[in-house]
Design a protein around this motif. Structure first.
Motif, short mmCIF file in Angstrom:
data_model
loop_
_atom_site.label_atom_id
_atom_site.label_comp_id
_atom_site.label_asym_id
_atom_site.label_seq_id
_atom_site.Cartn_x
_atom_site.Cartn_y
_atom_site.Cartn_z
N TYR A 264 -4.23 11.90 -5.46
CA TYR A 264 -4.59 10.28 -5.27
C TYR A 264 -4.92 10.11 -3.91
CZ TYR A 264 -3.34 9.19 -10.06
OH TYR A 264 -3.22 9.00 -11.58
N ILE A 265 -6.24 9.41 -3.83
CA ILE A 265 -6.58 9.01 -2.45
C ILE A 265 -6.93 7.37 -2.53
CG2 ILE A 265 -7.05 11.24 -1.63
CD1 ILE A 265 -10.10 10.38 -2.35
N SER A 266 -7.10 6.74 -1.24
CA SER A 266 -7.49 5.44 -1.49
C SER A 266 -8.92 5.35 -1.36
CB SER A 266 -6.94 4.61 -0.15
OG SER A 266 -7.42 3.06 -0.45
N LYS A 267 -9.67 4.79 -2.41
CA LYS A 267 -11.10 4.71 -2.62
C LYS A 267 -11.72 3.69 -1.55
CE LYS A 267 -14.52 3.54 -6.07
NZ LYS A 267 -14.86 3.38 -7.34
N CYS A 268 -12.81 3.96 -1.00
CA CYS A 268 -13.65 2.95 -0.33
C CYS A 268 -14.59 2.14 -1.09
CB CYS A 268 -14.59 3.73 0.92
SG CYS A 268 -15.42 2.46 1.78
N TYR A 269 -14.20 0.75 -1.10
CA TYR A 269 -14.88 -0.11 -2.15
C TYR A 269 -16.38 -0.17 -1.68
CZ TYR A 269 -15.90 -4.18 -5.01
OH TYR A 269 -16.33 -4.94 -6.11
N GLU A 270 -17.21 -0.15 -2.84
CA GLU A 270 -18.75 -0.17 -2.71
C GLU A 270 -19.09 -1.21 -3.67
OE1 GLU A 270 -20.46 3.43 -3.32
OE2 GLU A 270 -19.63 4.71 -1.68
N TYR A 271 -20.30 -2.02 -3.20
CA TYR A 271 -20.80 -3.01 -4.06
C TYR A 271 -22.47 -2.66 -4.18
CZ TYR A 271 -22.39 -7.49 -5.80
OH TYR A 271 -23.05 -8.76 -6.27
N ASN A 272 -22.94 -2.54 -5.20
CA ASN A 272 -24.46 -2.14 -5.38
C ASN A 272 -24.54 -0.85 -4.73
OD1 ASN A 272 -25.03 -4.23 -7.28
ND2 ASN A 272 -25.49 -5.79 -5.56
N ILE B 56 0.96 -1.08 0.01
CA ILE B 56 0.15 -0.03 0.05
C ILE B 56 0.94 1.23 0.00
CG2 ILE B 56 -1.32 1.47 1.63
CD1 ILE B 56 -3.13 -0.87 2.01
N GLU B 57 1.90 1.35 0.77
CA GLU B 57 2.96 2.26 0.74
C GLU B 57 3.54 2.45 -0.54
OE1 GLU B 57 3.56 4.61 3.23
OE2 GLU B 57 1.83 3.69 4.28
N LEU B 58 4.02 1.53 -1.24
CA LEU B 58 4.43 1.61 -2.44
C LEU B 58 3.43 2.13 -3.53
CD1 LEU B 58 6.65 -1.68 -2.78
CD2 LEU B 58 7.38 0.74 -2.73
N ASN B 59 2.19 1.85 -3.36
CA ASN B 59 1.04 2.19 -4.12
C ASN B 59 0.84 3.61 -4.12
OD1 ASN B 59 -0.68 1.36 -6.38
ND2 ASN B 59 -2.56 1.00 -5.08
N LYS B 60 1.18 4.40 -3.07
CA LYS B 60 1.14 5.71 -3.08
C LYS B 60 1.90 6.58 -3.91
CE LYS B 60 -0.57 5.54 2.00
NZ LYS B 60 0.09 5.98 3.25
N LYS B 61 3.24 5.53 -4.45
CA LYS B 61 3.82 6.10 -5.53
C LYS B 61 3.45 5.82 -6.90
CE LYS B 61 7.83 5.64 -2.51
NZ LYS B 61 9.32 5.07 -2.33
N TRP B 62 2.83 4.49 -7.17
CA TRP B 62 2.38 3.90 -8.12
C TRP B 62 1.19 4.71 -8.68
CZ3 TRP B 62 3.24 -1.26 -5.74
CH2 TRP B 62 4.52 -1.76 -5.80
N ASN B 63 0.06 4.75 -7.62
CA ASN B 63 -1.23 5.24 -7.93
C ASN B 63 -2.11 4.40 -8.76
OD1 ASN B 63 -1.10 7.34 -5.79
ND2 ASN B 63 0.24 8.22 -7.06
N ASP B 64 -1.33 3.18 -9.33
CA ASP B 64 -2.12 2.64 -10.39
C ASP B 64 -2.55 0.99 -10.36
OD1 ASP B 64 0.42 1.80 -10.86
OD2 ASP B 64 0.54 2.40 -13.05
N ARG B 65 -2.23 0.59 -8.95
CA ARG B 65 -2.42 -0.85 -8.61
C ARG B 65 -3.60 -0.94 -7.72
NH1 ARG B 65 2.81 -2.27 -10.30
NH2 ARG B 65 3.71 -0.53 -11.50
N VAL B 66 -4.41 -1.87 -8.21
CA VAL B 66 -5.44 -2.45 -7.53
C VAL B 66 -4.76 -3.56 -6.30
CG1 VAL B 66 -7.90 -3.40 -7.19
CG2 VAL B 66 -7.25 -1.79 -8.79
N ILE B 67 -4.75 -3.53 -5.21
CA ILE B 67 -4.27 -4.50 -4.37
C ILE B 67 -5.55 -5.08 -3.34
CG2 ILE B 67 -2.33 -4.82 -2.70
CD1 ILE B 67 -1.12 -2.48 -3.58
N LEU B 68 -5.49 -6.58 -3.35
CA LEU B 68 -6.59 -6.95 -2.76
C LEU B 68 -5.80 -8.10 -1.66
CD1 LEU B 68 -9.78 -7.92 -2.12
CD2 LEU B 68 -9.19 -9.51 -3.96
#
Length: 286
Positions: free
Chosen positions: A234-242, A202-214
């Motif tokens: 860039y911010i981390s998006k809260c996941y939503e379903y329906n 996640i820390e690395l993704n703050k630099k990449w900003n283009d990966r989805v990590i589960l």
């Protein structure tokens, strides 16, 4: 397994078939494959008294009271049987006050499973590698003819495998793959290890900003999706379903309903999981 089921139905369209799986994740996957043959699943919320074609997990097999199925299939047989080899099950020890007979639930489940195995007309056990002692055990429980079929299809024949004995070398290799934007799956035996990798990525993704990590572990699920806010940051998006925000447990259950579908639809780049997701995990889409 599919060809056997199709042949059974071809010979007798009213035949009864029971499929017992190791866990709910595998149960869901098997149900998706075979519901077209009029199977129902024990996880189906609709009340149904007809269990002539039924798919259930091992844990729920204790509720089955039909013992004359035309065919019983036990998928991931080695894993199923290993669950009954604990000292507690063998000694049938229980200290529950509400159990006057002192039987463990695991022992009662085992007894019911034996009635199913011994009462069915045909039994099919499946696994990647079934040990001889398991086969001998089945022969002791049931009478009749037995046929062993070895399937030499190797889905990984074109794959290259590397063994790492140095954690830093492994981490460097993994990071190289991630930087090359390869799809990565990381499996670990401890949720603490998995959480450590997830936090680092996640820390690395703050630099990449283009990966989805589960990440999926015993505590639930988390997903890191980076999007731009109104200010262009860039911010981390809260996941939503329906249209509904999911908590960790809800996200985990959604993923486990169909792991491959979730990975593909959400374009997951890095999937990290602990033993919470194990048997039955099948990802065919590259």
């Amino acid at each position: 397994m599919r060809l056997i089921i199709e042949k059974m139905i071809e010979l007798n369209e009213d035949c009864s078939i029971l499929i017992i799986t190791e866990n709910n994740t595998l149960n869901s996957e098997v149900y998706r494959k075979y519901k077209k043959y009029d199977f129902i699943s024990h996880t189906d919320k609709k009340e149904c008294n007809d269990k002539s074609r039924y798919i259930c997990s091992l844990e729920s097999s204790i509720h089955i009271n039909i013992y004359d199925y035309d065919l019983v299939i036990m998928d991931e047989f080695e894993t199923i049987i290993s669950q009954y080899e604990s000292e507690k099950t063998i000694n049938n020890v229980s200290h529950k006050i509400d159990n006057p007979y002192k039987h463990t639930t695991n022992y009662l489940n085992y007894c019911n499973l034996m009635k199913i195995v011994c009462g069915c007309e045909r039994l099919l056990i499946c696994d990647a590698d079934i040990s001889k002692n398991r086969i001998d055990w089945i022969k002791q429980k049931r009478n009749g003819k037995y046929h062993s079929v070895y399937i030499d299809i190797n889905n990984f024949s074109d794959s290259v495998f590397y063994d790492y004995y140095d954690k830093s070398v492994f981490n460097d290799s993994m990071l190289k793959c991630i930087n090359n934007k390869e799809k990565i799956l990381i499996s670990g035996c401890r949720k603490t290890t998995i959480k450590t990798y997830y936090r680092q990525l996640i820390e690395l993704n703050k630099k990449w900003n283009d990966r989805v990590i589960l990440m999926i572990n015993g505590e639930g699920g988390e997903i890191d999706i980076r999007v731009k806010d109104s200010n262009g940051n860039y911010i981390s998006k809260c996941y939503e379903y329906n249209g509904k925000k999911l908590d960790k447990e809800q996200l985990k259950e959604l993923v486990k309903e169909n792991v491959e579908k979730f990975l593909v639809e959400n374009n997951v780049d890095i999937f990290i999981y602990s033993p919470s997701v194990k048997t039955g995990l099948s990802i065919d889409n590259e």
